[in-house]
Design a protein around this motif. Structure first.
Motif, PDB file in Angstrom:
ATOM      1  N   ILE A   1     -61.788  80.405 -73.093  1.00  0.00           N
ATOM      2  CA  ILE A   1     -60.434  80.055 -72.650  1.00  0.00           C
ATOM      3  C   ILE A   1     -59.393  80.921 -73.352  1.00  0.00           C
ATOM      4  N   GLU A   2     -59.668  81.296 -74.594  1.00  0.00           N
ATOM      5  CA  GLU A   2     -58.720  82.097 -75.376  1.00  0.00           C
ATOM      6  C   GLU A   2     -58.632  83.546 -74.890  1.00  0.00           C
ATOM      7  N   ARG A   3     -59.651  84.011 -74.201  1.00  0.00           N
ATOM      8  CA  ARG A   3     -59.660  85.416 -73.777  1.00  0.00           C
ATOM      9  C   ARG A   3     -58.648  85.648 -72.655  1.00  0.00           C
ATOM     10  N   LYS A   4     -57.750  86.581 -72.881  1.00  0.00           N
ATOM     11  CA  LYS A   4     -56.696  86.869 -71.911  1.00  0.00           C
ATOM     12  C   LYS A   4     -57.218  87.593 -70.673  1.00  0.00           C
ATOM     13  N   ASP A   5     -58.377  88.243 -70.806  1.00  0.00           N
ATOM     14  CA  ASP A   5     -58.873  89.042 -69.699  1.00  0.00           C
ATOM     15  C   ASP A   5     -59.747  88.255 -68.720  1.00  0.00           C
ATOM     16  N   ILE A   6     -59.992  86.992 -68.987  1.00  0.00           N
ATOM     17  CA  ILE A   6     -60.797  86.165 -68.087  1.00  0.00           C
ATOM     18  C   ILE A   6     -59.900  85.633 -66.974  1.00  0.00           C
ATOM     19  N   ASP A   7     -60.242  85.948 -65.737  1.00  0.00           N
ATOM     20  CA  ASP A   7     -59.439  85.526 -64.589  1.00  0.00           C
ATOM     21  C   ASP A   7     -59.885  84.195 -64.007  1.00  0.00           C
ATOM     22  N   ALA A   8     -61.196  83.988 -63.947  1.00  0.00           N
ATOM     23  CA  ALA A   8     -61.740  82.797 -63.290  1.00  0.00           C
ATOM     24  C   ALA A   8     -62.838  82.183 -64.138  1.00  0.00           C
ATOM     25  N   VAL A   9     -62.899  80.852 -64.102  1.00  0.00           N
ATOM     26  CA  VAL A   9     -63.884  80.118 -64.901  1.00  0.00           C
ATOM     27  C   VAL A   9     -64.659  79.173 -63.997  1.00  0.00           C
TER      28      VAL A   9
ATOM     29  N   SER B   1     -52.648  78.233 -60.468  1.00  0.00           N
ATOM     30  CA  SER B   1     -53.992  78.771 -60.294  1.00  0.00           C
ATOM     31  C   SER B   1     -54.736  78.041 -59.182  1.00  0.00           C
ATOM     32  N   VAL B   2     -55.777  78.682 -58.669  1.00  0.00           N
ATOM     33  CA  VAL B   2     -56.634  78.071 -57.658  1.00  0.00           C
ATOM     34  C   VAL B   2     -57.612  77.127 -58.339  1.00  0.00           C
TER      35      VAL B   2
ATOM     36  N   ILE C   1     -58.891  71.409 -67.494  1.00  0.00           N
ATOM     37  CA  ILE C   1     -57.479  71.327 -67.887  1.00  0.00           C
ATOM     38  C   ILE C   1     -57.121  72.489 -68.801  1.00  0.00           C
ATOM     39  N   ALA C   2     -57.959  72.755 -69.804  1.00  0.00           N
ATOM     40  CA  ALA C   2     -57.688  73.843 -70.741  1.00  0.00           C
ATOM     41  C   ALA C   2     -57.646  75.184 -70.014  1.00  0.00           C
ATOM     42  N   ALA C   3     -58.565  75.375 -69.069  1.00  0.00           N
ATOM     43  CA  ALA C   3     -58.597  76.631 -68.328  1.00  0.00           C
ATOM     44  C   ALA C   3     -57.360  76.794 -67.453  1.00  0.00           C
ATOM     45  N   LEU C   4     -56.964  75.745 -66.764  1.00  0.00           N
ATOM     46  CA  LEU C   4     -55.772  75.805 -65.921  1.00  0.00           C
ATOM     47  C   LEU C   4     -54.524  76.079 -66.747  1.00  0.00           C
ATOM     48  N   GLN C   5     -54.415  75.422 -67.880  1.00  0.00           N
ATOM     49  CA  GLN C   5     -53.237  75.614 -68.728  1.00  0.00           C
ATOM     50  C   GLN C   5     -53.190  77.010 -69.329  1.00  0.00           C
ATOM     51  N   ALA C   6     -54.353  77.657 -69.391  1.00  0.00           N
ATOM     52  CA  ALA C   6     -54.410  79.030 -69.884  1.00  0.00           C
ATOM     53  C   ALA C   6     -54.234  80.044 -68.755  1.00  0.00           C
ATOM     54  N   GLY C   7     -53.968  79.551 -67.546  1.00  0.00           N
ATOM     55  CA  GLY C   7     -53.709  80.435 -66.416  1.00  0.00           C
ATOM     56  C   GLY C   7     -54.942  80.929 -65.693  1.00  0.00           C
ATOM     57  N   LYS C   8     -56.102  80.290 -65.938  1.00  0.00           N
ATOM     58  CA  LYS C   8     -57.333  80.711 -65.268  1.00  0.00           C
ATOM     59  C   LYS C   8     -57.472  79.997 -63.919  1.00  0.00           C
ATOM     60  N   HIS C   9     -58.118  80.660 -62.983  1.00  0.00           N
ATOM     61  CA  HIS C   9     -58.556  80.002 -61.755  1.00  0.00           C
ATOM     62  C   HIS C   9     -59.835  79.237 -62.083  1.00  0.00           C
ATOM     63  N   VAL C  10     -60.019  78.052 -61.485  1.00  0.00           N
ATOM     64  CA  VAL C  10     -61.111  77.174 -61.909  1.00  0.00           C
ATOM     65  C   VAL C  10     -61.944  76.697 -60.733  1.00  0.00           C
TER      66      VAL C  10
END
Length: 369
Positions: free
Chosen positions: A82-90, A138-139, A104-113
């Motif tokens: 989750i901390e990695r800025k280069d991860i786009d989708a989880v 995010s999606v 929740i953590a992934a969405l709040q970090a701006g990741k698509h989930v």
């Protein structure tokens, strides 16, 4: 999802592959389900597996081998991903009690989930994830896989158009011939109801979602009973039911009967999974063959939807296409946050009714969709 939606999703996926740099993707949880998702990610032409996470070394090593093409980083702590800025989708394929927190953590970090079902095993978990998804740009896709099946989707559309008149009742079941393997790789969490939610929430959430879909609503109340009748204290410390019987009440008086067990002999007829939909003009066997059986005497049954080739990983393709298109697809995603939450809450409502042995109402769950 109808054929037009799937074709549009395929076109969007192709455009994604041709014009967009690879989306760095992480998979959290690399057990049976997570590995299936991982293989699906690898098949997407515009996705790159950048990171993998699991607390079990053997699973993590096996997943890294599968994704060796992309040389992913491996972690035992999901927070590092989750901390990695280069991860786009989880993709989240962990035991269910972790789904909400991780998503929740992934969405709040701006990741698509992409979050496997159920998206939560308590109403509080679902409530928190719904709030996070609605606040995010995010999606979010829930792993309610029946939503992506073309034949079932076509049959549901026909039913909604009035093919069997007004839907008045659904009778559904999920019967297995054996318990989940007690010494399997998921045995350390599955039989703990606080981690899996039990069979109704962890597995039957698929079936209940299909019932909601064809009825076109969620239940307003439920009652029923469950128990541990065959596998008493087996495995030791077991807290999940091995059977249950439920009645759900829907808007306009529509009824739904649902049963489940894990001791239906494989040699005995009428086992496995089924969803029978009854209307004022006939009924449909929705899961087995989508056959329509007219109520009028002497009228032969006929297929409501033709058999179709089901493309592999269709919902994953739709997930990436939605990312490329700013969260939009022609029609709905295979399962967005509202569908995922409604499915989970329907299972939670039934579970609460069985454990408390009283009528439970939807409003008691306290989640606004």
């Amino acid at each position: 999802m109808n054929r037009r939606h799937f074709l549009a999703g395929s076109v969007a996926g192709l455009a994604f592959a041709q014009t967009t740099p690879s989306l760095n993707t992480a998979v959290i949880g690399t057990g049976g389900r997570g590995t299936y998702l991982l293989r699906g990610v690898i098949e997407q032409p515009g996705a790159r597996v950048a990171a993998l996470c699991d607390i079990k070394p053997d699973r993590l090593d096996a997943a890294a081998t599968i994704a060796a093409r992309d040389n992913p980083a491996t972690y035992t702590d999901w927070r590092r991903i989750i901390e990695r800025k280069d991860i786009d989708a989880v993709f989240i394929g962990t035991p269910p009690y972790l789904h909400s927190e991780m998503a929740i953590a992934a969405l709040q970090a701006g990741k698509h989930v992409y979050c496997e079902k159920p998206i939560g095993i308590t109403a509080a978990q679902v409530r928190a994830l719904v709030a996070a998804a609605k606040a995010s740009k995010s999606v979010f896709v829930a792993g309610q896989q029946l939503r992506s099946l073309r034949q079932i989707g076509e049959a549901v559309r026909r039913i909604h158009e009035g093919a069997i008149g007004e839907v008045i009742m659904v009778k559904a079941q999920r019967e297995a011939s054996a318990d989940l393997p007690h010494d399997g790789s998921s045995g350390d969490w599955y039989f703990d109801v606080s981690k899996s939610g039990g069979y109704l929430i962890e597995q039957s959430v698929h079936n209940l979602d299909l019932c909601n879909w064809v009825i076109g609503a969620h239940p307003v109340r439920a009652c029923g009973f469950g128990g541990i009748l065959m596998y008493k204290n087996d495995p030791p410390g077991r807290t999940i039911f091995d059977c249950g019987s439920l009645t759900y009440d829907y808007p306009k008086g529509v009824k739904m009967s649902f049963t489940q067990s894990v001791f239906h002999p494989s040699s005995m007829p009428n086992g496995n999974q089924s969803v029978h939909v009854f209307g004022t003009k006939g009924g449909v066997d929705l899961m087995a063959n989508t056959m329509l059986y007219p109520a009028e005497a002497g009228t032969k049954p006929y297929p409501l939807a033709a058999k179709q080739e089901e493309p592999p990983y269709a919902r994953l393709t739709a997930f990436y296409a939605a990312i490329v298109n700013g969260g939009n697809l022609p029609g709905n995603l295979p399962a967005d946050i509202t569908i995922g939450a409604t499915a989970a809450l329907t299972a939670i409502l039934g579970h609460e009714a069985m454990t408390k042995e009283r009528v439970m109402t939807w409003s008691e769950l306290g989640v606004n969709l």
